[in-house]
Design a protein around this motif. Structure first.
Motif, PDB file in Angstrom:
ATOM      1  N   GLN A 210       0.832  -1.196   0.000  1.00 43.80           N
ATOM      2  CA  GLN A 210       0.000   0.000   0.000  1.00 43.80           C
ATOM      3  C   GLN A 210       0.870   1.251   0.000  1.00 43.80           C
ATOM      4  N   SER A 211       1.959   1.176   0.778  1.00 43.04           N
ATOM      5  CA  SER A 211       2.878   2.309   0.832  1.00 43.04           C
ATOM      6  C   SER A 211       3.449   2.588  -0.548  1.00 43.04           C
TER       7      SER A 211
ATOM      8  N   ASP B 151       2.077   1.868  -3.442  1.00 44.78           N
ATOM      9  CA  ASP B 151       1.003   2.431  -4.264  1.00 44.78           C
ATOM     10  C   ASP B 151       0.813   3.912  -3.985  1.00 44.78           C
ATOM     11  N   THR B 152       0.791   4.240  -2.681  1.00 44.20           N
ATOM     12  CA  THR B 152       0.558   5.628  -2.294  1.00 44.20           C
ATOM     13  C   THR B 152       1.672   6.522  -2.799  1.00 44.20           C
ATOM     14  N   LEU B 153       2.882   6.020  -2.649  1.00 46.17           N
ATOM     15  CA  LEU B 153       4.045   6.786  -3.111  1.00 46.17           C
ATOM     16  C   LEU B 153       3.940   7.011  -4.613  1.00 46.17           C
TER      17      LEU B 153
ATOM     18  N   GLU C 187       1.276   7.049  -6.331  1.00 41.10           N
ATOM     19  CA  GLU C 187       0.174   7.969  -6.613  1.00 41.10           C
ATOM     20  C   GLU C 187       0.647   9.416  -6.484  1.00 41.10           C
TER      21      GLU C 187
ATOM     22  N   ARG D 275      -7.952   7.174 -11.504  1.00 42.36           N
ATOM     23  CA  ARG D 275      -6.718   7.807 -11.981  1.00 42.36           C
ATOM     24  C   ARG D 275      -7.023   9.040 -12.838  1.00 42.36           C
TER      25      ARG D 275
ATOM     26  N   LEU E 294      -8.291  11.937 -10.734  1.00 43.04           N
ATOM     27  CA  LEU E 294      -7.141  12.483 -10.001  1.00 43.04           C
ATOM     28  C   LEU E 294      -6.244  13.287 -10.945  1.00 43.04           C
TER      29      LEU E 294
ATOM     30  N   LEU F 123      -2.617  11.251   1.756  1.00 43.24           N
ATOM     31  CA  LEU F 123      -1.657  10.333   1.131  1.00 43.24           C
ATOM     32  C   LEU F 123      -0.303  10.437   1.821  1.00 43.24           C
TER      33      LEU F 123
ATOM     34  N   MET G 187      -0.306   8.855   5.173  1.00 48.84           N
ATOM     35  CA  MET G 187      -0.269   7.391   5.088  1.00 48.84           C
ATOM     36  C   MET G 187       1.165   6.914   4.960  1.00 48.84           C
ATOM     37  N   ILE G 188       1.925   7.569   4.115  1.00 52.07           N
ATOM     38  CA  ILE G 188       3.314   7.168   3.915  1.00 52.07           C
ATOM     39  C   ILE G 188       4.107   7.336   5.200  1.00 52.07           C
TER      40      ILE G 188
ATOM     41  N   ILE H 153       3.119   4.687   7.846  1.00 51.60           N
ATOM     42  CA  ILE H 153       3.582   3.333   7.602  1.00 51.60           C
ATOM     43  C   ILE H 153       5.077   3.213   7.872  1.00 51.60           C
TER      44      ILE H 153
END
Lengths: 213, 99
Positions: free
Chosen positions: A6-7, A9-11, A13, B15, B18, B91, B94-95, B98
């Motif tokens: 997921q990380s 993917d987010t990166l 994005e 996509r 966005l 976003l 989130m990074i 994690i």
């Protein structure tokens, strides 16, 4: 494991968003080689121009009097030379930028390049009109400084729509044009420095910074 | 603790939507054709997504003319801008979360 995915993917994005923002607001295919080729054209043009002028002043001195015919012939020769140099510089720099865009898989004539083109053209057209009007009154002394200053302004304006580095090239051209005003009569040398040497110098820096692999 | 995914917007899961928002954030106003060229999508596909964004109040549509041809342009609304910024912040969180 899932978290890692997921990380990633987010990166990805965020990277995509950034890429699209950059690509849609600036023309990024401008090649450093374009600067070098335009500079080379300008230097060759300046050498030929110097040769023509030398010849002209040579005959002027040996005759010992001023000839209107010679002078109008000189004007035609220099104007012709300027047009050829401009065309050669434009075509060669277009070629390298077109090649770079092709390599990047981007269109050359899109929203960003159109915007860059128009914003660059406005100061250039104003400058061209100004210089032609000066020549109309036989005022040739300020041609080289005016070329440099208006071109510098065009670059500063254009830097909002392409690689920001060309802003500094613009500053240098404007400064060179203003200094030239203090040394009227050396226009050709300033012109060769601004359009020749600075272009080559700048193009080489850009090439090393963005294109060298 | 605040859930970092809170700011994530369902609408931006696509996509293309966005992409449209990313372009509009840096360009005040842009035409349908320019959007199409930049995102490399088909007319129908892009149109559907644009309608969706418009219905959500994220973008404004201006219908104009160039000569006789219609020229539709799009721009961001204030709520659209906010939603997009929130999405990016989420976003980024989130990074960070994690890591």
């Amino acid at each position: 494991m899932e978290d890692n995915n997921q990380s990633g993917d987010t990166l990805q994005e965020i990277k995509d968003i950034r890429r699209i923002m950059e690509r849609s607001s600036r023309f990024i295919s401008l090649s450093g080689l374009s600067g070098i080729s335009a500079g080379a054209c300008a230097l060759i043009g300046a050498f030929i121009g110097r040769y023509i002028l030398k010849n002209y002043y040579g005959t002027y001195n040996s005759h010992g009097f001023f000839s209107g015919d010679d002078f109008s012939r000189l004007k035609i020769k220099l104007t012709g030379l300027a047009l050829v140099v401009f065309a050669a510089a434009f075509i060669s720099s277009f070629y390298f930028t077109w090649q770079k865009a092709k390599k990047q898989g981007l269109p050359v004539w899109d929203y960003t390049s159109k915007r860059l083109f128009w914003n660059m053209l406005i100061p250039l057209l104003a400058g061209a009109g100004f210089i032609l009007a000066m020549l109309q009154y036989d005022e040739w002394r300020f041609v080289a400084p005016a070329c440099l200053i208006f071109y510098g302004l065009a670059l500063v304006n254009a830097s909002k729509y392409t690689l920001t580095d060309i802003r500094y090239l613009g500053y240098c051209e404007i400064a060179l044009g203003l200094i030239n005003m203090l040394f009227i009569g050396y226009g050709l040398y300033f012109w060769a420095t601004g359009f020749g040497v600075l272009h080559i110098f700048y193009g080489a820096i850009m090439w090393f910074k963005y294109e060298k692999k | 603790m605040k859930n970092p995914i809170n700011g994530l917007n369902k609408i931006f899961e696509s996509r293309i939507r966005l992409g449209v928002m990313s372009i509009l954030v840096v360009n005040e106003e842009i035409s349908f054709n320019d959007l199409k060229q930049m995102l490399e999508v088909t007319d129908g596909n892009l149109a559907t997504h644009l309608v969706n964004l418009e219905e959500n109040g994220f973008i404004k549509v201006h219908k104009g003319f160039i000569g006789r041809k219609t020229n539709t342009t799009y721009s961001l609304t204030k709520p659209g801008e906010k939603a997009f910024t929130d999405h990016i912040v989420a976003l980024e969180n989130m990074i960070k979360g994690i890591k």
